[in-house]
Design an enzyme around this catalytic site. Structure first.
Site, PDB file in Angstrom:
ATOM      1  N   ARG A   1       0.793  -1.347   0.110  1.00 36.86           N
ATOM      2  CA  ARG A   1       0.067   0.102  -0.159  1.00 36.86           C
ATOM      3  C   ARG A   1       0.903   1.269  -0.058  1.00 36.86           C
ATOM      4  O   ARG A   1       2.029   1.243   0.441  1.00 36.86           O
ATOM      5  CB  ARG A   1      -1.010  -0.016   1.196  1.00 36.86           C
ATOM      6  CG  ARG A   1      -1.994  -0.989   1.179  1.00 36.86           C
ATOM      7  CD  ARG A   1      -3.055  -0.548   0.181  1.00 36.86           C
ATOM      8  NE  ARG A   1      -4.450  -1.203  -0.074  1.00 36.86           N
ATOM      9  CZ  ARG A   1      -4.716  -2.028  -0.719  1.00 36.86           C
ATOM     10  NH1 ARG A   1      -3.758  -2.415  -1.781  1.00 36.86           N
ATOM     11  NH2 ARG A   1      -5.574  -2.553  -0.844  1.00 36.86           N
TER      12      ARG A   1
ATOM     13  N   GLU B   1      -3.507   8.212  -5.282  1.00 34.46           N
ATOM     14  CA  GLU B   1      -3.671   7.372  -6.559  1.00 34.46           C
ATOM     15  C   GLU B   1      -5.006   7.933  -7.199  1.00 34.46           C
ATOM     16  O   GLU B   1      -6.000   8.253  -6.487  1.00 34.46           O
ATOM     17  CB  GLU B   1      -3.979   5.928  -6.247  1.00 34.46           C
ATOM     18  CG  GLU B   1      -2.660   5.272  -5.709  1.00 34.46           C
ATOM     19  CD  GLU B   1      -2.642   3.908  -5.554  1.00 34.46           C
ATOM     20  OE1 GLU B   1      -3.703   3.400  -5.837  1.00 34.46           O
ATOM     21  OE2 GLU B   1      -1.690   3.213  -5.038  1.00 34.46           O
TER      22      GLU B   1
ATOM     23  N   HIS C   1      -0.920   0.745  -9.919  1.00 33.49           N
ATOM     24  CA  HIS C   1      -1.649  -0.271  -8.903  1.00 33.49           C
ATOM     25  C   HIS C   1      -2.046  -1.468  -9.890  1.00 33.49           C
ATOM     26  O   HIS C   1      -3.383  -1.704  -9.821  1.00 33.49           O
ATOM     27  CB  HIS C   1      -2.576   0.447  -8.370  1.00 33.49           C
ATOM     28  CG  HIS C   1      -3.161  -0.002  -6.782  1.00 33.49           C
ATOM     29  ND1 HIS C   1      -3.557   0.603  -5.813  1.00 33.49           N
ATOM     30  CD2 HIS C   1      -2.912  -1.581  -6.526  1.00 33.49           C
ATOM     31  CE1 HIS C   1      -3.945  -0.426  -4.877  1.00 33.49           C
ATOM     32  NE2 HIS C   1      -3.433  -1.651  -5.353  1.00 33.49           N
TER      33      HIS C   1
END
Length: 329
Positions: free
Chosen positions: A233, A262, A281
Site C-alpha cells: 500500500r 492514486e 496499482h
C-alpha cells in the site's frame, strides 16, 4: 467464522464504481442484486441488504454512508482486494458485520511482478530501452541476482509467493512478519536486517504498525545500492522521504506500484526519475483476474447462505486474515 443469511436467498449490494463484476448475476443464484456506483446510490441500496460486495475497493463510499439505520440487516462485507484499509474503519470493525477479503487471487501475479522488477533493475532494462530509442550501441555490464539479499516485509500468502520466486533465481530471502515464527523474522527485527539488504520488498497490509514504516530513518539503514519495491500500500512509505533519498543518490532505485495518492499526480517527481519504475496499482491484475474475484465471492456467497465457514475472514483486531481465521498473516 460461520455466518448465515438464515434463508435460501439473500440481498447483495455491489459498490462497483461503474465497472460491474463480470458474470456476477449468473453466479449468485437466487440472490437479489442491487448495483451502486456513487455514495448516494449505495445509501439507497443498503437498507434491507445482508451482503455488501465492495468491487470498487478504492472507494471510501462505505465509510462515508455507514450508519446503524442503513446497515441494520447487513451481515457480511466482502472486498475485491487483498488489503482492507478502505473498509476497516472503526464503525464497521465495532459492528457484528463479518469482513472478508480476496486473499489468494493476487499471490502469484504479484510475485511475478516483483521478480520482473528485480530483473529489470539488475539487467538495466530501462537503460537499454533509452539507448534503443536513441539508436545508441553502448556495451555495459549488468548485475546477477544470484546471491543478492531480498528482505520481504509481509509474511502472508503474497509474501511467501514472492519469497518462493526470488529464491528460485538464487536470491537469499528474509521474510518479515508481525511476529517471529518458523522462517519469519519479527517486525521489530527489521532495522537489523536493512544494512545488507539489496532489495527491500514491501508487501505488508496497511496497519497502524506498518503505516509510514519506510521513512528517512529506515532509509538511512539501507545501503546505497538498495532498491525498494512497493506492491503493498502506498502509505507504507513516506513518499517525500523516498523521493528525497532517490534524488540524492541515497538509494539506487525504486519500483512503485502503489502510492500515497492514486492516481499519482502528474506533477510528481517520481514520473521523471530515471531510477524509478512507476506502475498504476496493477501488480496483481493479470488476464482473468476479475473472473477469479467473482468466483471467490460466489463461492463465499454459497457458504454464507448455507451458514458454513467463510473463506478469508479478516481478523478485525489485526486488520488482515490471520492463521486463526483461515489464512496467515
Amino acid at each position: 467464522m460461520p455466518v448465515s443469511a438464515g434463508q435460501d436467498s439473500s440481498t447483495v449490494t455491489v459498490l462497483h464504481g461503474g465497472d460491474a463484476p463480470p458474470g456476477l448475476s449468473e453466479r449468485v443464484g437466487g440472490s437479489r442484486l442491487r448495483l451502486a456506483v456513487s455514495p448516494e446510490e449505495l445509501a439507497d441500496a443498503l437498507p434491507g441488504s445482508d451482503v455488501l460486495l465492495t468491487w470498487d475497493f478504492t472507494s471510501d463510499a462505505v465509510r462515508r454512508v455507514w450508519s446503524p439505520e442503513l446497515t441494520t440487516d447487513l451481515r457480511w462485507v466482502h472486498t475485491a482486494s487483498a488489503g482492507v484499509d478502505k473498509v476497516a474503519f472503526p464503525e464497521l470493525l465495532a459492528s457484528r458485520v463479518v469482513l472478508t477479503n480476496s486473499r489468494g487471487v493476487f499471490d502469484r501475479p504479484m510475485a511475478e511482478f516483483v521478480l520482473g522488477a528485480v530483473l529489470a533493475f539488475a539487467k538495466d532494462t530501462a537503460g537499454s530501452l533509452a539507448l534503443q530509442r536513441d539508436a545508441t550501441w553502448r556495451h555495459r555490464e549488468t548485475e546477477t541476482v544470484a546471491g543478492k539479499i531480498a528482505t520481504v516485509v509481509g509474511s502472508g500468502p503474497i509474501g511467501h509467493a514472492i519469497a518462493h520466486l526470488l529464491g528460485a533465481v538464487g536470491m537469499t530471502v528474509r521474510l518479515v512478519g508481525r511476529r517471529a515464527t518458523d522462517g519469519v523474522h519479527a517486525f521489530d527485527e527489521l532495522p537489523g536486517l536493512l544494512p545488507d539488504t539489496d532489495f527491500l520488498v514491501l508487501a505488508a497490509p496497511l496497519t497502524d504498525a506498518t503505516r509510514g514504516m519506510l521513512h528517512t530513518g529506515t532509509i538511512a539503514l539501507l545501503p546505497e545500492r538498495a532498491r525498494v519495491i512497493n506492491v503493498g500500500r502506498g502509505p507504507l512509505v513516506v513518499q517525500d522521504d523516498l523521493v528525497g533519498a532517490l534524488a540524492a543518490g541515497r538509494l539506487a532505485g525504486a519500483a512503485l506500484d502503489v502510492f500515497e495518492v492514486e492516481p499519482l499526480p502528474a506533477d510528481s517527481p517520481l514520473w521523471t526519475m530515471e531510477n524509478v519504475l512507476v506502475s498504476p496499482h496493477m501488480s496483481g491484475d493479470v488476464v482473468g483476474w476479475k473472473d477469479m474475484l467473482v468466483e471467490l465471492f460466489a463461492d463465499n456467497l454459497v457458504r454464507f447462505r448455507e451458514g458454513a465457514e467463510l473463506r478469508n475472514v479478516v481478523d478485525k483486531e489485526r486488520g488482515y486474515v490471520s492463521s486463526t481465521s483461515g489464512g496467515i498473516q
